[in-house]
Design a protein around this motif. Structure first.
Motif, PDB file in Angstrom:
ATOM      1  N   ILE A 196       8.815  16.192   1.071  1.00 39.39           N
ATOM      2  CA  ILE A 196       7.585  16.322   0.284  1.00 39.39           C
ATOM      3  C   ILE A 196       7.400  15.091  -0.596  1.00 39.39           C
ATOM      4  CG2 ILE A 196       6.380  17.681  -1.463  1.00 39.39           C
ATOM      5  CD1 ILE A 196       7.909  20.133  -0.445  1.00 39.39           C
ATOM      6  N   VAL A 197       8.472  14.690  -1.268  1.00 36.70           N
ATOM      7  CA  VAL A 197       8.421  13.500  -2.126  1.00 36.70           C
ATOM      8  C   VAL A 197       8.101  12.257  -1.297  1.00 36.70           C
ATOM      9  CG1 VAL A 197       9.775  11.972  -3.602  1.00 36.70           C
ATOM     10  CG2 VAL A 197       9.952  14.453  -3.879  1.00 36.70           C
ATOM     11  N   VAL A 198       8.741  12.138  -0.126  1.00 40.12           N
ATOM     12  CA  VAL A 198       8.501  10.983   0.747  1.00 40.12           C
ATOM     13  C   VAL A 198       7.032  10.925   1.171  1.00 40.12           C
ATOM     14  CG1 VAL A 198       8.971  10.028   3.043  1.00 40.12           C
ATOM     15  CG2 VAL A 198      10.857  10.780   1.598  1.00 40.12           C
ATOM     16  N   GLY A 199       6.481  12.059   1.586  1.00 37.71           N
ATOM     17  CA  GLY A 199       5.084  12.091   2.015  1.00 37.71           C
ATOM     18  C   GLY A 199       4.125  11.715   0.898  1.00 37.71           C
ATOM     19  N   ILE A 200       4.363  12.253  -0.285  1.00 35.91           N
ATOM     20  CA  ILE A 200       3.468  11.983  -1.419  1.00 35.91           C
ATOM     21  C   ILE A 200       3.591  10.533  -1.885  1.00 35.91           C
ATOM     22  CG2 ILE A 200       3.017  12.531  -3.837  1.00 35.91           C
ATOM     23  CD1 ILE A 200       3.838  15.433  -3.192  1.00 35.91           C
ATOM     24  N   VAL A 201       4.822  10.069  -2.066  1.00 33.22           N
ATOM     25  CA  VAL A 201       5.038   8.714  -2.586  1.00 33.22           C
ATOM     26  C   VAL A 201       4.494   7.661  -1.623  1.00 33.22           C
ATOM     27  CG1 VAL A 201       6.802   6.995  -3.157  1.00 33.22           C
ATOM     28  CG2 VAL A 201       7.001   9.333  -4.027  1.00 33.22           C
ATOM     29  N   LEU A 202       4.738   7.833  -0.325  1.00 33.42           N
ATOM     30  CA  LEU A 202       4.251   6.852   0.643  1.00 33.42           C
ATOM     31  C   LEU A 202       2.724   6.889   0.754  1.00 33.42           C
ATOM     32  CD1 LEU A 202       6.857   6.967   3.554  1.00 33.42           C
ATOM     33  CD2 LEU A 202       6.562   5.237   1.784  1.00 33.42           C
ATOM     34  N   SER A 203       2.117   8.055   0.615  1.00 37.39           N
ATOM     35  CA  SER A 203       0.658   8.147   0.636  1.00 37.39           C
ATOM     36  C   SER A 203       0.051   7.390  -0.542  1.00 37.39           C
ATOM     37  CB  SER A 203       0.208   9.610   0.597  1.00 37.39           C
ATOM     38  OG  SER A 203       0.618  10.301   1.747  1.00 37.39           O
ATOM     39  N   VAL A 204       0.641   7.585  -1.717  1.00 35.30           N
ATOM     40  CA  VAL A 204       0.161   6.874  -2.908  1.00 35.30           C
ATOM     41  C   VAL A 204       0.384   5.375  -2.762  1.00 35.30           C
ATOM     42  CG1 VAL A 204       0.500   6.561  -5.382  1.00 35.30           C
ATOM     43  CG2 VAL A 204       0.481   8.868  -4.416  1.00 35.30           C
ATOM     44  N   ALA A 205       1.564   4.990  -2.270  1.00 36.39           N
ATOM     45  CA  ALA A 205       1.873   3.569  -2.094  1.00 36.39           C
ATOM     46  C   ALA A 205       0.922   2.925  -1.090  1.00 36.39           C
ATOM     47  CB  ALA A 205       3.315   3.403  -1.628  1.00 36.39           C
ATOM     48  N   LEU A 206       0.602   3.645  -0.026  1.00 38.60           N
ATOM     49  CA  LEU A 206      -0.334   3.122   0.970  1.00 38.60           C
ATOM     50  C   LEU A 206      -1.720   2.939   0.370  1.00 38.60           C
ATOM     51  CD1 LEU A 206      -0.979   2.317   3.887  1.00 38.60           C
ATOM     52  CD2 LEU A 206      -1.362   4.751   4.389  1.00 38.60           C
ATOM     53  N   ALA A 207      -2.166   3.915  -0.412  1.00 40.68           N
ATOM     54  CA  ALA A 207      -3.483   3.817  -1.053  1.00 40.68           C
ATOM     55  C   ALA A 207      -3.548   2.627  -1.998  1.00 40.68           C
ATOM     56  CB  ALA A 207      -3.794   5.115  -1.801  1.00 40.68           C
ATOM     57  N   VAL A 208      -2.495   2.439  -2.793  1.00 38.84           N
ATOM     58  CA  VAL A 208      -2.456   1.315  -3.737  1.00 38.84           C
ATOM     59  C   VAL A 208      -2.441  -0.015  -2.985  1.00 38.84           C
ATOM     60  CG1 VAL A 208      -1.058   0.164  -5.497  1.00 38.84           C
ATOM     61  CG2 VAL A 208      -1.350   2.645  -5.567  1.00 38.84           C
ATOM     62  N   THR A 209      -1.675  -0.083  -1.901  1.00 40.14           N
ATOM     63  CA  THR A 209      -1.580  -1.321  -1.115  1.00 40.14           C
ATOM     64  C   THR A 209      -2.910  -1.681  -0.485  1.00 40.14           C
ATOM     65  OG1 THR A 209       0.756  -0.871  -0.621  1.00 40.14           O
ATOM     66  CG2 THR A 209      -0.387  -2.441   0.799  1.00 40.14           C
ATOM     67  N   VAL A 210      -3.568  -0.707   0.136  1.00 36.90           N
ATOM     68  CA  VAL A 210      -4.861  -0.970   0.773  1.00 36.90           C
ATOM     69  C   VAL A 210      -5.898  -1.374  -0.263  1.00 36.90           C
ATOM     70  CG1 VAL A 210      -6.769   0.109   2.036  1.00 36.90           C
ATOM     71  CG2 VAL A 210      -4.410   0.513   2.762  1.00 36.90           C
ATOM     72  N   ASP A 211      -5.901  -0.683  -1.394  1.00 42.87           N
ATOM     73  CA  ASP A 211      -6.848  -1.025  -2.460  1.00 42.87           C
ATOM     74  C   ASP A 211      -6.615  -2.453  -2.949  1.00 42.87           C
ATOM     75  OD1 ASP A 211      -8.926  -0.115  -4.432  1.00 42.87           O
ATOM     76  OD2 ASP A 211      -7.326  -0.588  -5.838  1.00 42.87           O
ATOM     77  N   LEU A 212      -5.359  -2.844  -3.095  1.00 45.53           N
ATOM     78  CA  LEU A 212      -5.035  -4.202  -3.542  1.00 45.53           C
ATOM     79  C   LEU A 212      -5.473  -5.229  -2.503  1.00 45.53           C
ATOM     80  CD1 LEU A 212      -3.658  -6.134  -5.538  1.00 45.53           C
ATOM     81  CD2 LEU A 212      -1.489  -5.674  -4.362  1.00 45.53           C
ATOM     82  N   LEU A 213      -5.245  -4.949  -1.230  1.00 49.09           N
ATOM     83  CA  LEU A 213      -5.639  -5.879  -0.172  1.00 49.09           C
ATOM     84  C   LEU A 213      -7.155  -6.059  -0.124  1.00 49.09           C
ATOM     85  CD1 LEU A 213      -3.226  -4.798   2.710  1.00 49.09           C
ATOM     86  CD2 LEU A 213      -3.126  -6.909   1.370  1.00 49.09           C
ATOM     87  N   LEU A 214      -7.891  -4.981  -0.300  1.00 51.89           N
ATOM     88  CA  LEU A 214      -9.353  -5.086  -0.314  1.00 51.89           C
ATOM     89  C   LEU A 214      -9.834  -5.855  -1.538  1.00 51.89           C
ATOM     90  CD1 LEU A 214     -10.315  -1.500   0.917  1.00 51.89           C
ATOM     91  CD2 LEU A 214     -10.668  -3.651   2.141  1.00 51.89           C
TER      92      LEU A 214
END
Length: 231
Positions: A196-214
């Motif tokens: 559960i922690v892995v799914g949530i943390v990676l989802s947040v990290a992915l969102a932050v990464t994509v937002d930063l790239l854009l």
């Protein structure tokens, strides 16, 4: 914290186990790839559809109201309800059943930002382009849309983060993604917090990464916007 403690005491598991991550490293990479793939497909389809709808909306203003009204109605439909409607047509685990609703959720944000960005182009810029012999189509694609890019990317950032969050729900349909780990952690006989922690943390990290790239892409593609804000 008080609500978490009883859960941990009942499950008898630590909140995070690195050994579980090591054992499931390949699965984590696979699910992350699925999440990125679904997000990219939804954003790509949504952006293409939004550009087409925005072009029509800019030419026929009455169409803009119709488009926003329809996109707004689609936006408020719960994701599970949208999946349920499409499942009989395409199959419950079909790619189309997942991607179509995800793409429709981007329309309201993207169409509004594209049209708003084009409307904000200074009038004297348009007049100068027309004076140089630009056709209506050339004016849109070579002048108005490039100048509207900061507003368009701002909308794309919001749509991307929203879509990444919604993709976690697709695990219910068997399409994978990082939501798979959240669902797997809940469904075990003894609830396991680690996936559960892995799914949530990676989802947040992915969102932050994509937002930063854009955000970085906006700075690279529209440097004039940064200079204008600085003034």
């Amino acid at each position: 914290m008080s609500s978490v403690a009883p859960f941990l005491a009942e499950s008898g598991r630590p909140i995070f186990e690195w050994r579980w991550v090591e054992r499931n490293a390949d699965a984590i990479v696979t699910r992350l790839g699925e999440h990125v793939s679904l997000t990219a497909a939804a954003l790509g389809i949504g952006l293409a559809a939004s550009l087409a709808l925005s072009v029509l909306s800019l030419r026929y203003r009455w169409f803009y109201s119709v488009t926003l009204g329809t996109a707004g109605a689609l936006y408020v439909i719960p994701s599970l309800g949208a999946f349920a409607v499409l499942a009989p047509l395409f199959g419950i685990t079909s790619y189309a059943t997942v991607v179509i609703p995800l793409a429709t959720y981007t329309l309201l944000i993207l169409v509004r930002n594209i049209v708003t960005g084009v409307d904000q182009v200074p009038r004297d810029v348009r007049e100068a382009a027309v004076g140089m012999g630009f056709t209506r189509s050339r004016l849109l694609w070579q002048v108005e849309l490039p100048l509207a890019l900061p507003v368009v990317i701002a909308g794309l950032r919001v749509a991307a983060v929203t879509t990444i969050g919604l993709v976690t729900v697709t695990s219910i349909l068997g399409r994978g993604g990082l939501g798979y780990f959240i669902l797997a952690g809940i469904r075990t006989t003894i609830p396991n917090p680690t996936p559960i922690v892995v799914g949530i943390v990676l989802s947040v990290a992915l969102a932050v990464t994509v937002d930063l790239l854009l955000w970085l892409s906006e700075r690279a593609l529209a440097p004039w916007a940064r200079k204008a804000r600085a003034r």
